[in-house]
Design a protein around this motif. Structure first.
Motif, short mmCIF file in Angstrom:
data_model
loop_
_atom_site.label_atom_id
_atom_site.label_comp_id
_atom_site.label_asym_id
_atom_site.label_seq_id
_atom_site.Cartn_x
_atom_site.Cartn_y
_atom_site.Cartn_z
N ASP A 360 0.86 -1.18 0.00
CA ASP A 360 0.00 0.00 0.00
C ASP A 360 0.90 1.23 0.00
O ASP A 360 2.10 1.13 -0.26
CB ASP A 360 -0.98 -0.01 1.18
N ASP A 361 0.36 2.39 0.31
CA ASP A 361 1.12 3.64 0.23
C ASP A 361 2.32 3.67 1.16
O ASP A 361 3.30 4.40 0.91
CB ASP A 361 0.21 4.84 0.54
N ASN A 362 2.29 2.92 2.25
CA ASN A 362 3.36 3.00 3.25
C ASN A 362 4.07 1.67 3.48
O ASN A 362 5.00 1.62 4.29
CB ASN A 362 2.81 3.49 4.60
#
Length: 650
Positions: A360-362
């Motif tokens: 995911d984004d992180n």
């Protein structure tokens, strides 16, 4: 598809390719009637097939009848010259030896021993008899009893000079016969063969003094064809022009001075050796294959190897994926750029070089740590993270953004996490593979020569630590932001602008009158570091060339040179040696166990105010990382050098 090569360890260290070429063998120094053999293009080294296939281990030779001669190879690192006892010439490779008598004989004299008597030598009118002129080492020569003259075997030139006619009529020089000459070329000659352009072997060649026309033995016995049709080189028939004329080769763009192949239909001209240029290759400067093309067609382009301008109307190598990437033919096929493999007809496999999968984004899942996800943590450029170390490069996380495992003590700099699993590098001709080194194997980087047990880029014996293996070309260093740096090969070591040491593996500026050079050890120095003696991070200073006065290192209390790079804390006016700040073992992961020269050591961070004494040099350990002998509590060493010195009593 290209052959894998033939190993002839007695003659040569590299794999050799089957080769069809009539030339003087580096095995026996003779021009053999057969044209096949084995060839190393990297070293221009040729072995006749007969010599390579029929080399007995032991022989009995009439020149030394009392003892058996044993097959031996002259290693290139031996500092003295070995002389053949029969011909007196130096031995470069294989020879036969009697250890009892220190008698050495090369394969040339083994196959063709000099005759006992010569009565037809053209420069001497009397009979020459083979005699032993130095019985201690059994060195032979020819002696004339009537004149009391002694002639070396190689001067007499047997057997090669006697095996060839004194004159030949050659198809490429029909005006006059060519005469066999040995010894010295005429002063007016340029010393090169008219057809192939190679330097003529002075021992044996043919020459016409009226026309200043010289041919070496290879072109006399097996001349290049007068015409040929090679669709890989050109679409039309090519004709050899055996004359001295300046021309520009359409295949490589370089000047030539003699005997090109020319197309009378379209004016195409090509060097003879450019006929064998490969079609599709990999080079260590580019991630994709490059293909040979007759017209580069990229205006105002520069060569991807030498960085000089290319003539876009001529041929060269180009990348089909990157429209602007081109290279001179000679640059792309250099031994330090190309691995010698022709890839035409070899399918290109799509490789998975991505180092991680985005969750995911992180979060990511890195191939080196598949058991857990890594979470991205942004560096704020203010708080220096000393306690965490990057498992890839082993350096402190510092001020950079990084990925940290959510379940265990595993971290990667963001830059290190993005390094591809496979890549090409200017210091090696083969593709390198990123090895995660989970066993923490100790190795020495071939570029910066530092010890490490982090990730490495590896191919065979070639090992680069992650930092050196990740250096791109071109490379912009903060100390020289005005110009990019390139790996342009040099013939000798250059002085690094960072440490003033002579280095061979360097990147340098190619701008005129700049001369800026950096070795990989200085290229990979961290820009910001932390040290126990200072509350603030230290910054790398690229020298203060115009400063007068003396500088002193607060760690070792020795003098520092303002012309060399040092670390500084400007608030305290500190100037610290880079070695004192970083030590010799920055590439070792703290709390790991390493094996050096048969013993195991724990890698220990040196954070104590009372520093331990080194068991070798007996001084207090100043380095930030020390080595403690496993199983002991007081046996410490400053560095791997002190460990090595103790084990080998240097």
């Amino acid at each position: 598809m290209e052959s894998e090569g033939v190993s002839l360890p007695l003659f040569h260290k590299h794999l050799m390719m089957p080769w069809n070429d009539l030339r003087k063998g580096d095995c026996c120094r003779l021009f053999e009637s057969q044209s096949d053999g084995y060839y190393c293009k990297m070293c221009d080294f040729f072995v006749h097939k007969k010599c390579g296939d029929e080399i007995p281990e032991f022989i009995h030779h009439p020149s030394h009848p009392n003892h058996t001669l044993v097959q031996t190879r002259h290693e290139p690192d031996i500092p003295y010259v070995i002389i053949c006892a029969l011909c007196g010439m130096s031995i470069l490779n294989l020879y036969y030896r009697c250890e009892m008598c220190r008698f050495n004989v090369d394969p040339h004299c083994v196959k063709y021993p000099p005759p006992d008597v010569i009565d037809n030598f053209k420069t001497h009118s009397h009979v020459l008899t083979l005699v032993n002129v130095r019985t201690e080492f059994e060195c032979f020569a020819y002696k004339c009893e009537e004149c009391d003259v002694v002639l070396p075997v190689d001067f007499v030139g047997y057997p090669t000079a006697l095996d060839h006619p004194a004159e030949v009529n050659h198809s490429y020089h029909s005006l006059h016969p060519l005469k066999l000459l040995t010894g010295q070329l005429p002063d007016y000659s340029d010393g090169k063969c008219r057809l192939c352009g190679r330097k003529v072997d002075k021992e044996l060649f043919y020459h016409c003094s009226s026309c200043n026309f010289t041919l070496d033995m290879r072109c006399v016995l097996n001349p290049p064809p007068q015409s040929l049709l090679d669709l890989k080189a050109h679409d039309h028939q090519l004709t050899l022009l055996p004359r001295l004329d300046s021309f520009t080769c359409n295949a490589c763009g370089l000047k030539g001075d003699r005997s090109p192949y020319a197309c009378f239909q379209c004016g195409f001209m090509i060097h003879q050796d450019c006929l064998s240029l490969p079609r599709v290759i990999n080079i260590n400067r580019h991630d994709h294959r490059v293909s040979r093309t007759s017209v580069l067609g990229v205006v105002n382009s520069v060569c991807g190897v030498c960085r000089k301008k290319v003539d876009w109307t001529l041929g060269g190598f180009a990348c089909k994926r990157c429209p602007d990437y081109v290279a001179h033919s000679k640059c792309a096929t250099r031994n330090d750029v190309w691995n010698g493999k022709e890839l035409q007809g070899v399918p290109e496999e799509e490789e998975d070089i991505e180092p991680y999968v985005v969750i995911d984004d992180n979060r990511i899942q890195h191939f080196s740590h598949k058991e857990h996800y890594l979470r991205r943590i942004h560096g704020n450029g203010i708080v220096y993270e000393e306690n965490k170390r990057c498992n890839a490069c082993t350096h402190p996380i510092g001020l950079q953004s990084f990925y940290s495992c959510m379940d265990c003590d595993f971290s990667l700099h963001q830059n290190c996490a993005e390094c591809p699993k496979k890549k090409r590098h200017v210091l090696h001709n083969e593709q390198l593979t990123l090895v995660t080194n989970k066993e923490l194997e100790v190795f020495w980087c071939n570029a910066c020569h530092r010890i490490s047990n982090g990730f490495m880029y590896k191919d065979g014996e070639k090992k680069l630590d992650l930092l050196c293996g990740s250096i791109p070309e071109p490379f912009v260093h903060p100390s020289h932001p005005q110009h990019p740096l390139y790996n342009i090969p040099i013939e000798e070591d250059k002085e690094c602008n960072g440490c003033n040491n002579l280095e061979y593996c360097v990147l340098r500026c190619i701008e005129d009158d700049c001369g800026f050079v950096l070795g990989f050890k200085c290229i990979t120095l961290p820009q910001v570091v932390n040290h126990i003696a200072y509350d603030h991070p230290l910054s790398l200073c690229d020298g203060e060339k115009e400063t007068s006065g003396k500088y002193w290192c607060d760690i070792c209390e020795g003098e520092t040179s303002p012309e060399k790079w040092f670390y500084t804390c400007k608030d305290l006016w500190a100037s610290l040696h880079t070695k004192c700040v970083l030590g010799d073992s920055l590439g070792l992961m703290p709390r790991s166990v390493v094996k050096l020269w048969g013993k195991s050591y724990e890698v220990v961070l040196n954070k104590s105010v009372t520093r331990p004494f080194c068991s070798k040099c007996k001084s207090r350990c100043m380095n930030p990382i020390n080595l403690k002998l496993l199983g002991t509590s007081v046996t410490y060493f400053c560095s791997d050098y002190c460990v090595f010195s103790l084990n080998y009593q240097l």
